[in-house]
Design an enzyme around this catalytic site. Structure first.
Site, PDB file in Angstrom:
ATOM      1  CG  HIS A   1       0.432   7.483  -2.146  1.00  0.00           C
ATOM      2  ND1 HIS A   1       0.712   7.754  -0.831  1.00  0.00           N
ATOM      3  CD2 HIS A   1       1.002   6.289  -2.408  1.00  0.00           C
ATOM      4  CE1 HIS A   1       1.425   6.771  -0.325  1.00  0.00           C
ATOM      5  NE2 HIS A   1       1.613   5.851  -1.248  1.00  0.00           N
TER       6      HIS A   1
HETATM    7  C1  UD1 Z   1       3.626   2.208  -5.032  1.00  0.00           C
HETATM    8  C2  UD1 Z   1       3.400   1.105  -4.029  1.00  0.00           C
HETATM    9  C3  UD1 Z   1       2.835   1.687  -2.739  1.00  0.00           C
HETATM   10  C4  UD1 Z   1       3.698   2.813  -2.214  1.00  0.00           C
HETATM   11  C5  UD1 Z   1       3.967   3.832  -3.303  1.00  0.00           C
HETATM   12  C6  UD1 Z   1       4.973   4.814  -2.809  1.00  0.00           C
HETATM   13  C7  UD1 Z   1       2.814  -1.067  -4.976  1.00  0.00           C
HETATM   14  C8  UD1 Z   1       1.725  -2.065  -5.162  1.00  0.00           C
HETATM   15  N1  UD1 Z   1       2.435   0.111  -4.504  1.00  0.00           N
HETATM   16  O1  UD1 Z   1       2.371   2.770  -5.347  1.00  0.00           O
HETATM   17  O2  UD1 Z   1       2.771   0.683  -1.743  1.00  0.00           O
HETATM   18  O3  UD1 Z   1       3.039   3.423  -1.139  1.00  0.00           O
HETATM   19  O4  UD1 Z   1       4.494   3.179  -4.461  1.00  0.00           O
HETATM   20  O5  UD1 Z   1       4.871   6.053  -3.410  1.00  0.00           O
HETATM   21  O6  UD1 Z   1       3.953  -1.354  -5.232  1.00  0.00           O
HETATM   22  N2  UD1 Z   1       3.749   7.271 -11.721  1.00  0.00           N
HETATM   23  C9  UD1 Z   1       4.427   8.328 -12.316  1.00  0.00           C
HETATM   24  N3  UD1 Z   1       5.767   8.423 -12.081  1.00  0.00           N
HETATM   25  C10 UD1 Z   1       6.458   7.562 -11.319  1.00  0.00           C
HETATM   26  C11 UD1 Z   1       5.759   6.491 -10.735  1.00  0.00           C
HETATM   27  C12 UD1 Z   1       4.398   6.358 -10.933  1.00  0.00           C
HETATM   28  O7  UD1 Z   1       3.848   9.140 -13.024  1.00  0.00           O
HETATM   29  O8  UD1 Z   1       7.662   7.717 -11.151  1.00  0.00           O
HETATM   30  C13 UD1 Z   1       2.278   7.177 -11.905  1.00  0.00           C
HETATM   31  C14 UD1 Z   1       1.874   6.275 -13.067  1.00  0.00           C
HETATM   32  O9  UD1 Z   1       0.731   6.840 -13.646  1.00  0.00           O
HETATM   33  C15 UD1 Z   1       1.501   4.984 -12.358  1.00  0.00           C
HETATM   34  C16 UD1 Z   1       0.971   5.445 -11.020  1.00  0.00           C
HETATM   35  O10 UD1 Z   1       1.720   6.614 -10.718  1.00  0.00           O
HETATM   36  O11 UD1 Z   1       0.559   4.240 -13.087  1.00  0.00           O
HETATM   37  C17 UD1 Z   1       1.112   4.442  -9.917  1.00  0.00           C
HETATM   38  O12 UD1 Z   1       2.459   4.002  -9.786  1.00  0.00           O
HETATM   39  P1  UD1 Z   1       2.801   2.566  -9.136  1.00  0.00           P
HETATM   40  O13 UD1 Z   1       4.250   2.437  -8.951  1.00  0.00           O
HETATM   41  O14 UD1 Z   1       2.108   1.477  -9.896  1.00  0.00           O
HETATM   42  O15 UD1 Z   1       2.093   2.598  -7.747  1.00  0.00           O
HETATM   43  P2  UD1 Z   1       2.143   3.677  -6.598  1.00  0.00           P
HETATM   44  O16 UD1 Z   1       0.781   4.241  -6.460  1.00  0.00           O
HETATM   45  O17 UD1 Z   1       3.269   4.606  -6.827  1.00  0.00           O
HETATM   46  N1  UDP Z   2       7.935  11.840   0.845  1.00  0.00           N
HETATM   47  C1  UDP Z   2       8.736  12.732   0.128  1.00  0.00           C
HETATM   48  N2  UDP Z   2       8.112  13.666  -0.673  1.00  0.00           N
HETATM   49  C2  UDP Z   2       6.763  13.763  -0.776  1.00  0.00           C
HETATM   50  C3  UDP Z   2       5.964  12.844  -0.051  1.00  0.00           C
HETATM   51  C4  UDP Z   2       6.580  11.891   0.747  1.00  0.00           C
HETATM   52  O1  UDP Z   2       9.954  12.684   0.219  1.00  0.00           O
HETATM   53  O2  UDP Z   2       6.285  14.640  -1.504  1.00  0.00           O
HETATM   54  C5  UDP Z   2       8.594  10.805   1.657  1.00  0.00           C
HETATM   55  C6  UDP Z   2       8.136  10.707   3.087  1.00  0.00           C
HETATM   56  O3  UDP Z   2       8.910  11.535   3.919  1.00  0.00           O
HETATM   57  C7  UDP Z   2       8.344   9.223   3.406  1.00  0.00           C
HETATM   58  C8  UDP Z   2       8.157   8.547   2.071  1.00  0.00           C
HETATM   59  O4  UDP Z   2       8.246   9.572   1.078  1.00  0.00           O
HETATM   60  O5  UDP Z   2       9.659   8.955   3.845  1.00  0.00           O
HETATM   61  C9  UDP Z   2       6.819   7.877   2.030  1.00  0.00           C
HETATM   62  O6  UDP Z   2       6.544   7.460   0.735  1.00  0.00           O
HETATM   63  P1  UDP Z   2       5.085   7.190   0.218  1.00  0.00           P
HETATM   64  O7  UDP Z   2       4.112   7.908   1.050  1.00  0.00           O
HETATM   65  O8  UDP Z   2       5.119   7.455  -1.248  1.00  0.00           O
HETATM   66  O9  UDP Z   2       4.958   5.613   0.372  1.00  0.00           O
HETATM   67  P2  UDP Z   2       4.508   4.664   1.585  1.00  0.00           P
HETATM   68  O10 UDP Z   2       5.329   4.975   2.770  1.00  0.00           O
HETATM   69  O11 UDP Z   2       3.044   4.868   1.780  1.00  0.00           O
HETATM   70  O12 UDP Z   2       4.767   3.302   1.032  1.00  0.00           O
END
Ligand code: UD1
Ligand code: UDP
Length: 362
Positions: free
Chosen positions: A205
């Site tokens: 992601h």
């Molecule tokens: C964010 C964090 C990343 C982390 C990830 C965990 C930053 C810069 N990035 O990335 O470090 O690994 O969270 O999962 O803070 N969206 C939904 N529903 C939600 C949230 C997001 O549909 O509840 C979609 C939207 O289209 C949005 C995109 O996901 O534009 C990205 O969401 P965003 O929170 O900006 O960044 P992540 O990729 O989730």
């Molecule tokens: N995780 C979860 N459901 C999923 C994928 C990940 O509960 O479908 C959990 C995973 O066990 C870990 C956390 O989400 O604890 C990691 O989050 P993510 O990969 O979104 O973010 P990152 O760690 O890269 O910031």
């Protein structure tokens, strides 16, 4: 002393849960501020329910946007709430835009900041998380570093030793607290018709991968090679960012790859600890795989979790399909006899003990 805990995304909710549990059992006064960076039920509410956390005291409902839009809105809204709550200490965790916005709002209001998971570095500013974690560390007053390496990184950037506390990573607490519950409660293997140790798990992601057609395509091509050479299911719980970009770039999910919506923590943990191997670009999953002794292949060029490479639980392969399959073939042969470099599962307790000891000084 009053504490404001600022969170906003899936990994922050999971990793803060052991700290909240300890705060709840202490006499400390605390409020939880949720920025609303994650808001879909399967990226947000499900974790509050499963981890038995009370609802946030404030939800800023900031939602998604560009980095500037998202972070800017969060700074404005967080400042408003901090002015009303008047905490003496703000706690932020990790490297998200939520952590950055929380820390910037607090420092300008002259509120002390504690940074949980401080000192991680991948030295690649193409990842937005690296920019966030460097800034947050440098405006924070108390740095809760998970490993010796993180402590060293902070010292090498002239952060004062007296402000750094080696605590372990709260992900160990979360894994220990939830693995048994996951094993009992989750029926995900049955639901997906999977057998223990007979499937691969994938998460991908990260912006630096998924927002680029060629890189995301490379990962999917790697999964195709994997499906062709092992006749083993590949399960990919897909993050909303990745799902959106599959459509945007018109990419094809290879046969043999089973997509699921984002899963709750109990289902995900159960899938992880029963998997043959995990391929991921997640930070938290690299740590969890190491803790649970599941071989990990990381779909990135750098990692801020080098401890996993050092103990031999993880291999960095990037997004080239041939490198991905080579990495899997290499890791699958490895005996999972590595140690866990992330601590003993008492990080939450240590962090709250440090906060208590600060009470007189703040
Ligand atoms: C964010 C964090 C990343 C982390 C990830 C965990 C930053 C810069 N990035 O990335 O470090 O690994 O969270 O999962 O803070 N969206 C939904 N529903 C939600 C949230 C997001 O549909 O509840 C979609 C939207 O289209 C949005 C995109 O996901 O534009 C990205 O969401 P965003 O929170 O900006 O960044 P992540 O990729 O989730
Ligand atoms: N995780 C979860 N459901 C999923 C994928 C990940 O509960 O479908 C959990 C995973 O066990 C870990 C956390 O989400 O604890 C990691 O989050 P993510 O990969 O979104 O973010 P990152 O760690 O890269 O910031």
């Amino acid at each position: 002393m009053k504490i404001a805990v600022i969170i906003g995304t899936r990994p922050e909710i999971i990793k803060i849960s052991p700290v909240i549990r300890r705060l709840e059992n202490s006499s400390l006064d605390y409020k939880v501020i949720h920025t609303g960076q994650h808001y879909s039920s399967n990226m947000d509410k499900i974790f509050f329910d499963e981890l038995e956390l009370k609802e946030p005291d404030y939800n800023l409902h900031v939602g998604s946007g560009s980095h500037a839009e998202e972070t800017g809105r969060m700074i404005i809204e967080t400042e408003r709430v901090l002015k009303a709550v008047k905490p003496n200490l703000v706690l932020v965790l990790g490297d998200t835009n939520t952590a950055l916005a929380g820390a910037l709002s607090a420092v300008k209001l002259r509120i002390k900041i504690g940074h949980i998971e401080a000192g991680l570095r991948c030295y690649d500013k193409n990842t937005p998380e690296e920019v966030n974690r460097v800034v947050v560390d440098h405006v924070s007053d108390y740095l809760f570093a998970p490993t010796d390496k993180a402590v060293k990184n902070l010292l090498s950037e002239s952060i004062k030793e007296k402000n750094i506390f080696l605590t372990g990573n709260t992900i160990v607490d979360a894994v220990y607290e939830n693995s048994k519950i996951a094993d009992i409660k989750s029926s995900i293997l049955k639901i997906l018709n999977l057998k223990n140790n007979e499937y691969f798990l994938v998460t991908a992601h990260r912006e630096e991968n998924i927002d680029f057609k060629e890189k995301f395509g490379g990962i999917l091509e790697g999964l195709k090679l994997l499906a062709d050479s092992f006749s083993t299911p590949i399960v990919y719980p897909i993050h909303p960012r990745a799902e959106k970009n599959i459509k945007k770039f018109d990419l094809k999910i290879p046969d043999g790859v089973l997509l699921t919506p984002p899963l709750g923590y109990l289902d995900f943990l159960k899938l992880l600890f029963n998997s043959r191997l995990v391929l991921t670009d997640s930070g938290g999953v690299q740590e969890e795989a190491c803790i649970l002794k599941i071989p990990c292949v990381t779909l990135r060029d750098s990692t801020e979790r080098p401890e996993t490479l050092n103990v031999g639980s993880n291999l960095l392969v990037g997004t080239n399909p041939d490198k991905i399959i080579e990495g899997v073939n290499n890791m699958i042969k490895r005996k999972p006899d590595w140690g866990n470099p992330f601590g003993d599962g008492k990080a939450g307790e240590r962090i709250v003990d440090v906060i208590r000891s600060l009470e007189v000084n703040i």
